[in-house]
Design an enzyme around this catalytic site. Structure first.
Site, PDB file in Angstrom:
ATOM      1  N   ASP A  18      21.099   8.501   4.213  1.00 23.70           N
ATOM      2  CA  ASP A  18      20.261   7.719   5.129  1.00 23.70           C
ATOM      3  C   ASP A  18      20.847   7.808   6.529  1.00 23.70           C
ATOM      4  O   ASP A  18      21.905   7.236   6.814  1.00 23.70           O
ATOM      5  CB  ASP A  18      20.183   6.251   4.667  1.00 23.70           C
ATOM      6  CG  ASP A  18      19.169   5.479   5.499  1.00 23.70           C
ATOM      7  OD1 ASP A  18      19.312   5.415   6.736  1.00 23.70           O
ATOM      8  OD2 ASP A  18      18.214   4.952   4.913  1.00 23.70           O
ATOM      9  N   ASP A  22      21.366   4.399   8.522  1.00 27.81           N
ATOM     10  CA  ASP A  22      22.476   3.599   7.992  1.00 27.81           C
ATOM     11  C   ASP A  22      23.825   4.198   8.387  1.00 27.81           C
ATOM     12  O   ASP A  22      24.756   3.475   8.760  1.00 27.81           O
ATOM     13  CB  ASP A  22      22.404   3.521   6.459  1.00 27.81           C
ATOM     14  CG  ASP A  22      21.511   2.383   5.995  1.00 27.81           C
ATOM     15  OD1 ASP A  22      21.144   1.528   6.827  1.00 27.81           O
ATOM     16  OD2 ASP A  22      21.181   2.359   4.801  1.00 27.81           O
ATOM     17  N   THR A  48       0.821  -1.227   0.000  1.00 30.80           N
ATOM     18  CA  THR A  48       0.000   0.000   0.000  1.00 30.80           C
ATOM     19  C   THR A  48       0.849   1.269   0.000  1.00 30.80           C
ATOM     20  O   THR A  48       0.353   2.347  -0.303  1.00 30.80           O
ATOM     21  CB  THR A  48      -0.901   0.061   1.249  1.00 30.80           C
ATOM     22  OG1 THR A  48      -0.055   0.169   2.406  1.00 30.80           O
ATOM     23  CG2 THR A  48      -1.780  -1.174   1.363  1.00 30.80           C
TER      24      THR A  48
HETATM   25  N1  URA Z   1      15.458   9.539   5.935  1.00 32.75           N
HETATM   26  C1  URA Z   1      16.798   9.718   5.911  1.00 32.75           C
HETATM   27  O1  URA Z   1      17.538   8.986   6.576  1.00 32.75           O
HETATM   28  N2  URA Z   1      17.286  10.710   5.148  1.00 32.75           N
HETATM   29  C2  URA Z   1      16.505  11.518   4.389  1.00 32.75           C
HETATM   30  O2  URA Z   1      17.024  12.390   3.711  1.00 32.75           O
HETATM   31  C3  URA Z   1      15.118  11.302   4.432  1.00 32.75           C
HETATM   32  C4  URA Z   1      14.613  10.321   5.216  1.00 32.75           C
END
Ligand code: URA
Length: 223
Positions: A211, A214, A117
């Site tokens: 991210d 990460d 979804t």
């Molecule tokens: N989540 C992230 O880790 N970075 C972004 O730029 C957007 C969402």
């Protein structure tokens, strides 16, 4: 200042854009930053965000006697608080909250986008039983589209937390995400260290940081 601009300023507390803050952002936004530098300097910014969030909570007058026999007409925090982190990235903010409030209760929410979804789905939540009577610092370092933020706020409201008792703390925020939260929940206050330019086609912020989860937890490293 228009009424609309004032309303946004009341809701969104942007950290003072000092040279020192810009230097910290420069380290963590650098794609070549190693993880230790990333974690250390992101945490320094998060500490400022948490302190700013605490500023927004209620205080009451409180007098103390100083060692030289005078009364100091001070203040003390007058509400019960708790943190709620949005897993996984929000967990990176817990240590800085604990550093300034060692006994703080911390709840957790796990929300992920459903692969079919594409809508945010609540997978898990564990919150203090008396959360309805607390002010909540909602912890998520990235406010991008706002989908997760709305879902997390809905969980809190569903547990009886008044909208005006929620302070949403994030490190980077996109104008799109701020607008979505502001429109649906105008009484939720937000604290951020940067309002970015915009989102790209993959919903990453620009100029951005990549991210966050990460990079913070080291799961971006290719063996
Ligand atoms: N989540 C992230 O880790 N970075 C972004 O730029 C957007 C969402």
């Amino acid at each position: 200042m228009t009424n609309a601009t004032k309303a946004v300023e009341d809701a969104v507390h942007l950290l003072p854009q000092t040279r020192q803050l810009r230097a910290l952002h420069t380290i963590i936004r650098d794609r070549h930053a190693d993880r230790a530098d990333f974690v250390f300097n992101a945490s320094r910014i998060i500490r400022r965000l948490v302190e700013t969030g605490l500023e927004l909570l209620p205080f009451e007058p409180y007098d103390v006697q100083t060692p030289v026999g005078r009364t100091y007409h001070g203040l003390r925090a007058s509400s019960q608080i708790c943190g709620v982190s949005v897993a996984r990235a929000g967990e990176s903010m817990e240590a800085e909250l604990r550093a300034v409030a060692p006994a703080v209760r911390i709840g957790k929410i796990l929300i992920q986008r459903d692969v079919v979804t594409k809508l945010p789905h609540l997978y898990y939540s564990k919150l203090p039983a008396d959360i309805a009577h607390r002010h909540v610092l909602l912890l998520d370092p990235m406010l991008a589209t706002g989908g997760t933020a709305l879902a997390a706020i809905e969980v809190l409201l569903g547990k009886g937390v008044p909208e005006e008792h929620i302070v949403f703390i994030n490190l980077l925020s996109a104008p799109e995400g701020i607008a979505v939260v502001r429109e649906r929940y105008p009484s939720v206050r937000m604290v951020t260290s940067s309002i970015e330019e915009r989102l790209n086609e993959n919903a990453y912020m620009l100029p951005g940081i990549g991210d966050f989860g990460d990079r913070y937890f080291g799961t971006d490293v290719v063996a």
